[in-house]
Scaffold this active site. Sequence first.
Site, PDB file in Angstrom:
ATOM      1  N   GLU A 154       9.186 -19.473 -25.411  1.00  0.00           N
ATOM      2  CA  GLU A 154       8.329 -19.007 -26.498  1.00  0.00           C
ATOM      3  C   GLU A 154       9.102 -17.887 -27.192  1.00  0.00           C
ATOM      4  O   GLU A 154       9.561 -16.950 -26.536  1.00  0.00           O
ATOM      5  CB  GLU A 154       7.013 -18.466 -25.936  1.00  0.00           C
ATOM      6  CG  GLU A 154       6.068 -18.063 -27.039  1.00  0.00           C
ATOM      7  CD  GLU A 154       4.725 -17.529 -26.545  1.00  0.00           C
ATOM      8  OE1 GLU A 154       4.439 -17.615 -25.334  1.00  0.00           O
ATOM      9  OE2 GLU A 154       3.975 -17.026 -27.388  1.00  0.00           O
ATOM     10  N   ARG A 200       9.677 -19.195  -9.738  1.00  0.00           N
ATOM     11  CA  ARG A 200      10.390 -18.364 -10.704  1.00  0.00           C
ATOM     12  C   ARG A 200      11.251 -17.342  -9.962  1.00  0.00           C
ATOM     13  O   ARG A 200      11.015 -17.046  -8.797  1.00  0.00           O
ATOM     14  CB  ARG A 200       9.422 -17.716 -11.682  1.00  0.00           C
ATOM     15  CG  ARG A 200       8.459 -16.730 -11.061  1.00  0.00           C
ATOM     16  CD  ARG A 200       7.303 -16.401 -12.004  1.00  0.00           C
ATOM     17  NE  ARG A 200       7.737 -15.700 -13.194  1.00  0.00           N
ATOM     18  CZ  ARG A 200       7.548 -16.144 -14.436  1.00  0.00           C
ATOM     19  NH1 ARG A 200       6.956 -17.298 -14.663  1.00  0.00           N
ATOM     20  NH2 ARG A 200       7.936 -15.442 -15.458  1.00  0.00           N
ATOM     21  N   LYS A 257       8.331 -10.719 -20.087  1.00  0.00           N
ATOM     22  CA  LYS A 257       8.553 -10.261 -21.450  1.00  0.00           C
ATOM     23  C   LYS A 257       7.567  -9.176 -21.847  1.00  0.00           C
ATOM     24  O   LYS A 257       7.908  -8.253 -22.570  1.00  0.00           O
ATOM     25  CB  LYS A 257       8.461 -11.458 -22.408  1.00  0.00           C
ATOM     26  CG  LYS A 257       9.752 -12.256 -22.432  1.00  0.00           C
ATOM     27  CD  LYS A 257       9.705 -13.364 -23.444  1.00  0.00           C
ATOM     28  CE  LYS A 257       8.942 -14.547 -22.869  1.00  0.00           C
ATOM     29  NZ  LYS A 257       9.086 -15.758 -23.677  1.00  0.00           N
TER      30      LYS A 257
HETATM   31  P1  ATP Z   1       7.711 -14.170 -19.189  1.00  0.00           P
HETATM   32  O1  ATP Z   1       6.880 -14.164 -17.967  1.00  0.00           O
HETATM   33  O2  ATP Z   1       8.974 -13.388 -19.063  1.00  0.00           O
HETATM   34  O3  ATP Z   1       6.971 -13.852 -20.424  1.00  0.00           O
HETATM   35  P2  ATP Z   1       7.472 -16.897 -19.850  1.00  0.00           P
HETATM   36  O4  ATP Z   1       7.428 -17.916 -18.782  1.00  0.00           O
HETATM   37  O5  ATP Z   1       6.241 -16.572 -20.538  1.00  0.00           O
HETATM   38  O6  ATP Z   1       8.234 -15.652 -19.277  1.00  0.00           O
HETATM   39  P3  ATP Z   1       8.742 -18.593 -21.700  1.00  0.00           P
HETATM   40  O7  ATP Z   1       9.407 -18.262 -22.969  1.00  0.00           O
HETATM   41  O8  ATP Z   1       7.478 -19.347 -21.749  1.00  0.00           O
HETATM   42  O9  ATP Z   1       8.536 -17.254 -20.929  1.00  0.00           O
HETATM   43  O10 ATP Z   1       9.762 -19.277 -20.688  1.00  0.00           O
HETATM   44  C1  ATP Z   1      10.597 -20.347 -21.005  1.00  0.00           C
HETATM   45  C2  ATP Z   1      10.964 -21.031 -19.724  1.00  0.00           C
HETATM   46  O11 ATP Z   1      11.594 -20.135 -18.838  1.00  0.00           O
HETATM   47  C3  ATP Z   1       9.746 -21.562 -19.006  1.00  0.00           C
HETATM   48  O12 ATP Z   1       9.998 -22.896 -18.632  1.00  0.00           O
HETATM   49  C4  ATP Z   1       9.585 -20.674 -17.827  1.00  0.00           C
HETATM   50  O13 ATP Z   1       9.052 -21.379 -16.764  1.00  0.00           O
HETATM   51  C5  ATP Z   1      11.007 -20.207 -17.563  1.00  0.00           C
HETATM   52  N1  ATP Z   1      11.013 -18.887 -16.930  1.00  0.00           N
HETATM   53  C6  ATP Z   1      10.483 -17.751 -17.411  1.00  0.00           C
HETATM   54  N2  ATP Z   1      10.619 -16.748 -16.528  1.00  0.00           N
HETATM   55  C7  ATP Z   1      11.268 -17.268 -15.455  1.00  0.00           C
HETATM   56  C8  ATP Z   1      11.705 -16.748 -14.200  1.00  0.00           C
HETATM   57  N3  ATP Z   1      11.503 -15.465 -13.860  1.00  0.00           N
HETATM   58  N4  ATP Z   1      12.329 -17.579 -13.356  1.00  0.00           N
HETATM   59  C9  ATP Z   1      12.549 -18.856 -13.681  1.00  0.00           C
HETATM   60  N5  ATP Z   1      12.165 -19.416 -14.828  1.00  0.00           N
HETATM   61  C10 ATP Z   1      11.526 -18.643 -15.728  1.00  0.00           C
HETATM   62 MG    MG Z   2       5.174 -18.205 -21.590  1.00  0.00          MG
END
Ligand code: ATP
Ligand code: MG
Length: 562
Positions: A36, A261, A271
């Site tokens: 995102e 994760r 984020k």
């Molecule tokens: P955040 O929790 O940092 O906001 P998010 O999952 O909301 O992360 P996205 O932009 O939706 O952020 O993530 C894109 C991809 O990265 C998703 O498929 C998510 O599962 C993966 N991802 C995000 N954080 C991690 C992590 N700590 N370890 C592994 N994969 C991750």
């Molecule tokens: Mg997300």
Amino acid sequence: MSSEISLPSNFIRYIINEDNETGRYDNTVVTRFPPEPNGYLHIGHAKSICLNFGLAREYGGICHLRFDDTNPGREEVEYVDAIKEDVAWLGFDWGRHLYYASDHFEKLYAYAVTLIRMGKAYVDHLTADEIREYRGTLTEPGRESPYRSRSVEENLGLFDAMRNGDFADGQCVLRAKINMAAPNIVMRDPTLYRIRKQAHHRTGDAWCIYPMYDFAHCLSDSIEGITHSICTLEFENNRELYDWILDTLDTHHPRQIEFARLNLTYTVLSKRRLIQLVEGGHVSGWDDPRMPTLSGLRRRGVPAAAVRNFCERIGVARRDSTVDFGLFEHCVRELLNKSAPRVMAVLRPLKIVITNYPEDRTETLPAVNNPEDPDAGTRDIPFSRILYVERDDFMLDPPKKFFRLAPGREVRLRYAYFITCTDVITDEQGNIVELHCTYDPETRGGDAPDGRKVKATLHWVSAAHAIDAEVRLYSQLFFKEDPAGDDDFIAGMNPDSLEILSGCKLEPSLAQAEPGVAHQFERLGYFCNDGRDTMPDRPVFNRIVTLKDTWAKVQKTQGASG
Ligand code: ATP
Ligand code: MG
């Protein structure tokens, strides 16, 4: 194909191998990385990028980069650009497979209309609070909305009116009609569309209704022909809805696979938290070298290959765990030890005058560029009468185990000569301002022909030839092992995570050091020119990592005191 896979296995490879054996997806592998665009990528994202792009590469497939841009307002073009730069830096290429969920808005709308026609979706006028209240709990079933039994015709008209902007934000939503008593709360008539009268960074004012993640995500996967939709464990409960939407619409159905994760000690990887650090001015920006963002790591000088090695090393599992930050630093050190040229730099200079060395003389001495890499050769370093050594390599009154310079003591200058300290010059306050030493011309190159030994070898630079620089030393941003667990996580920040040293003296070869190329400053760690703050007349260097794992020690002390 499965027999050709030689890398250490993870459970996702078993699933793909199985799908290839049954021919479920015609032996193709199409994955995607779906960020995102509401922040910069961090090292947790790197795990997902390496996994998705890595599997595609391994199986001769394709990996899409898809921006999950369904939230106007929170998302910005700046983030889109930064994410592309970071993925490319990590070493992955999406080729022509760049997508945006917003590319699919028209198709998603058509799918929603199909669901309404099937009697599987309805426009609901309950408020957000009422919807929450009607949803029930883990132990109690939900209640059906009074608007649930609207006719298909009425729903079609209302959904069209939603799209036309006839309703205000929050006045109604489109919901799937599934089961308000479902044990999985996600299945209790989830919201599919909401009204947001807000411009979108790509579609402008074309839309005022936006699809929810659960609706947009599975259908974007389906539209793009994804085979394996790999996501983190928190989406496990959403898989039932993922499957329901695709089964109900009877369309291409990728397999959703969840993995754990990445969590790292002493680090926040969300984020939402990282934005707080940036917006609160607690760091200098998303690319502050202390940030766990890919842009921060890059600026600090961490090579992309070290991040990839780390991701391979931690593996992929289905159980949540927290990785020791020390392991990441170990991967960085391991790589840099092999690749980084050695140079000499003095961070806290103490002036030395070699009293028996001619004033007008300069000689050059060969220095080994990298003892780990025989092909790296040597370079010439200048030696002259006035030098700098590290302040803490001298003690006026040394304790027993201090073998470095002291009055009357002989030590080796790396690649140069043995020197002996003869005089200590102090100012009126008694501060040591310089040392007078003599050198032994017989010891050129660092060995005494008579076989006498010294117990210490110091790094040094020639004063007349040195480059003046600022050097920044970093340590962890947080004191606590799990900083994100605290609501007031800002209070747990380490006030000394950045130490700025000015007036550092670097050997002249570093004038050519490019940002992003690491050097080992002998005895001090790995450093890299800062691409953002370096000025032509004032280079700035970042310490990437220390030579040894000093962090493990800090951890113990912190633990003992707190
Ligand atoms: P955040 O929790 O940092 O906001 P998010 O999952 O909301 O992360 P996205 O932009 O939706 O952020 O993530 C894109 C991809 O990265 C998703 O498929 C998510 O599962 C993966 N991802 C995000 N954080 C991690 C992590 N700590 N370890 C592994 N994969 C991750
Ligand atoms: Mg997300």
